[in-house]
Design an enzyme around this catalytic site. Structure first.
Site, short mmCIF file in Angstrom:
data_model
loop_
_atom_site.label_atom_id
_atom_site.label_comp_id
_atom_site.label_asym_id
_atom_site.label_seq_id
_atom_site.Cartn_x
_atom_site.Cartn_y
_atom_site.Cartn_z
N SER A 178 37.06 34.11 48.18
CA SER A 178 38.03 34.44 46.65
C SER A 178 39.39 33.68 45.78
CB SER A 178 38.59 35.90 46.81
OG SER A 178 39.37 35.66 47.70
N ASN A 236 42.98 43.57 55.87
CA ASN A 236 43.15 44.51 54.70
C ASN A 236 44.22 45.26 54.04
OD1 ASN A 236 40.46 44.08 55.14
ND2 ASN A 236 39.89 45.34 56.41
N THR A 245 40.47 63.46 6.80
CA THR A 245 40.06 63.92 7.92
C THR A 245 38.46 63.28 7.08
OG1 THR A 245 39.46 65.26 6.49
CG2 THR A 245 41.50 65.64 7.94
N HIS A 246 38.00 62.95 8.91
CA HIS A 246 35.87 62.35 8.16
C HIS A 246 36.18 61.53 6.77
CE1 HIS A 246 34.94 66.90 9.79
NE2 HIS A 246 36.24 66.92 8.73
N SER A 273 37.75 32.89 5.33
CA SER A 273 37.27 32.78 5.47
C SER A 273 36.59 31.22 4.81
CB SER A 273 35.70 33.13 4.22
OG SER A 273 35.17 32.94 3.92
N ASN A 328 41.54 37.73 5.29
CA ASN A 328 40.62 39.11 6.74
C ASN A 328 41.59 40.24 7.77
OD1 ASN A 328 37.59 39.25 4.70
ND2 ASN A 328 37.18 37.27 6.28
N TYR A 347 37.22 49.78 54.65
CA TYR A 347 36.52 49.05 53.88
C TYR A 347 35.26 47.85 53.78
CZ TYR A 347 38.12 43.99 51.88
OH TYR A 347 37.97 42.67 51.26
N GLN A 352 36.81 43.06 47.63
CA GLN A 352 36.99 41.74 46.60
C GLN A 352 37.26 41.36 45.42
OE1 GLN A 352 36.91 37.99 49.49
NE2 GLN A 352 35.46 37.44 48.03
N1 ARG Z 1 39.88 38.39 50.39
C1 ARG Z 1 39.30 39.96 50.67
C2 ARG Z 1 39.49 40.49 49.27
O1 ARG Z 1 39.94 40.01 48.73
C3 ARG Z 1 40.17 40.27 51.86
C4 ARG Z 1 39.48 40.45 52.85
C5 ARG Z 1 39.66 40.67 54.46
N2 ARG Z 1 37.79 40.21 54.43
C6 ARG Z 1 37.52 41.42 55.93
N3 ARG Z 1 36.71 40.63 56.82
N4 ARG Z 1 37.61 41.81 56.07
O2 ARG Z 1 39.20 42.15 49.47
#
Ligand code: ARG
Length: 497
Positions: free
Chosen positions: A35, A118, A163-164, A283, A291, A323, A328
């Site tokens: 990530s 985590n 209304t409507h 346009s 518009n 977790y 992620q």
């Molecule tokens: N990059 C992970 C996230 O955004 C956090 C890492 C936790 N990874 C793990 N294997 N416990 O959630």
């Protein structure tokens, strides 16, 4: 993901990272797992979280002061190099840790004592999200201020109310604007409320099961400007309900804005409002077109917000404690929603604030479709006729008129003689009935609390201005708490480096 954006640093990896990479996913899933690019959003947050954690570890004698100082200096270095210079790691947390170890040596690995990615990532998301929330709330507060100022100018600008999508009763531009400002008050309240639950500290929960180290979770909360500690460590690292709450509030706000946008689009199509050029598009083929594209995009962006909410809820549904890597992919939904809608707020209200409201056209349209009928029935009922009888009488008079125009006094009187066996004048004066047929008078009659009569709207606007001032205070208080925590953390870090 463009893994290539980051130097994968294979040649200069430390022993530890080599071990980690050799054991797991050096292969095709490596970039799938990562990530790191997405994490740019929480790069600064991660540095702050690292700093607060290291200061706390030193204060608790978990890490010696000298090592803490070296780690904190390395973090300053990492910050200066920027997120793009990171390599080595499947996310920003690992990458920053590797960068610290590169600079400090193996001792740098003490930074990750008594925590896990985590609790770390949960803390980073909250830290960053509160900044985005403050910016969004500020934008909404400014938008409300703008809307209230325009409303003040238009308490007597009569316009048709629907209304409507059918002409219903005359109202005013101010009453219409104030209705959206009122909704934005609640949107603000929801965002502030979400903020208060975002701004809690999960750090110290470790993977989910706490840690044998004597961590001071209150201390990291203070250093990071969190209002409280999330107590249960399993909940603290696992929960993302704060994202749901925030994105829910954002989606609700987007829905408010979509209604405002839609109203303006319809008004523009009828010539009931003229948008400023800045908020219009032309346009590419039809030279005469002007518009309301900006407002259509505001309306369309509601999809970004509801998609975010939907994506988030789908991601989270049924995830077991504590977790899972699914998490992620949770944050991005909230970021997408909040970024998209934050931009919408200023555009939607800017379009309203800079528009021209053609008073004569609006006043003429305000009586369309015999929209003053309810006022006539009300007048008769106020004179003692049962409302249902008055309603039927006016409806019958209206039915005698072609094209939905308002009947005149004679027509209504003829129906009254027929139905009641006596003239209308037994109940009301002719001038009063005729006045009620005028849209402006029809509006002025409806002076109940919250109604469209100019003095009733003035009262609403005054109350709204007070609420706005209180919300501004609430925002400033929160912002100042965060800023002073930032300063406190900097000062603490300076004692080590
Ligand atoms: N990059 C992970 C996230 O955004 C956090 C890492 C936790 N990874 C793990 N294997 N416990 O959630």
């Amino acid at each position: 993901m463009s893994d290539g954006e980051h130097d994968d640093g294979a040649g200069e990896a430390t022993d530890e990272s080599v071990v980690r990479r050799d054991r797991f996913s050096g292969g095709p899933a490596r970039s799938f797992l990562s990530s790191l690019d997405d994490d740019e959003r929480i790069f600064a947050a991660d540095l702050a979280v690292d700093r607060a954690h290291v200061v706390m570890l030193a204060e608790q004698d978990i890490v010696d002061r000298e090592t803490a100082g070296e780690i904190l200096s390395a973090l300053a270095d990492v910050e200066a190099a920027g997120h793009g210079a990171l390599h080595e790691g499947e996310d920003v947390h690992e990458a920053i840790e590797s960068a610290v170890i590169d600079r400090v040596g193996a001792e740098g690995g003490k930074m990750h004592t008594a925590r896990s990615r985590n609790d770390e990532v949960a803390t980073c998301i909250r830290y960053r999200l509160r900044e985005d929330l403050l910016a969004l709330i500020e934008t909404v507060v400014e938008a409300r201020e703008q809307l209230l100022a325009v409303a003040r100018e238009h308490t007597e600008t009569v316009m048709p109310g629907y209304t409507h999508l059918q002409p219903a009763q005359p109202t005013t531009v101010a009453h219409w604007i104030a209705s959206y400002e009122q909704a934005l008050q609640r949107d603000t309240a929801r965002l502030l409320d979400a903020y208060d639950r975002v701004n809690q500290n999960p750090l110290g929960a470790a993977a989910f099961a706490g840690t044998p180290f004597d961590v001071d979770r209150e201390r990291t909360a203070t250093l990071l400007g969190f209002d409280s500690v999330l107590e249960n460590s399993m909940d603290a690292s696992a929960t993302r309900d704060f994202l749901v709450e925030t994105t829910g509030a954002v989606a609700t706000l987007a829905t408010t804005l979509s209604g405002l946008a839609e109203d303006v689009i319809v008004m523009a199509s009828k010539g009931h409002v003229e948008l400023a050029d800045d908020y219009s598009s032309t346009s590419s083929i039809m030279p005469q077109k002007k518009n309301p594209d900006t407002l259509e995009l505001v309306r369309g962006r509601t999809g970004d917000a509801t998609a975010g909410l939907n994506g988030l809820l789908t991601n989270l549904k049924g995830q077991p404690r504590a977790y899972n890597r699914d998490l992620q992919r949770a944050g991005r939904h909230a970021w997408d929603a909040i970024d998209s809608v934050t931009e919408s707020v200023a555009v939607a209200t800017g379009a309203v604030a800079t528009a021209d409201w053609p008073a004569e056209t609006l006043a003429a349209a305000a009586g369309d479709g015999f929209s003053t009928a309810t006022g006539v029935a009300d007048l008769l009922a106020m004179a003692g006729l049962p409302f249902r009888t008055a309603h039927e009488l006016v409806a019958e008079a209206a039915g005698d008129i072609e094209g939905g125009d308002a009947p005149d006094y004679e027509t209504i009187d003829a129906v009254a003689r027929d139905r009641l066996g006596e003239s209308l004048s037994a109940y009301v004066d002719r001038e009063d009935v005729e006045a009620t047929l005028e849209p402006a008078e029809s509006v002025a009659m409806r002076d109940s609390a919250g109604g469209p009569a100019p003095e009733a709207v003035d009262a609403q606007l005054s109350a709204a201005e007070e609420t706005l001032a209180a919300d501004r205070n609430a925002l400033t208080t929160r912002r100042e708490r965060v800023e002073s925590a930032d300063e406190r953390l900097d000062a603490e870090v300076d004692r080590y480096v």
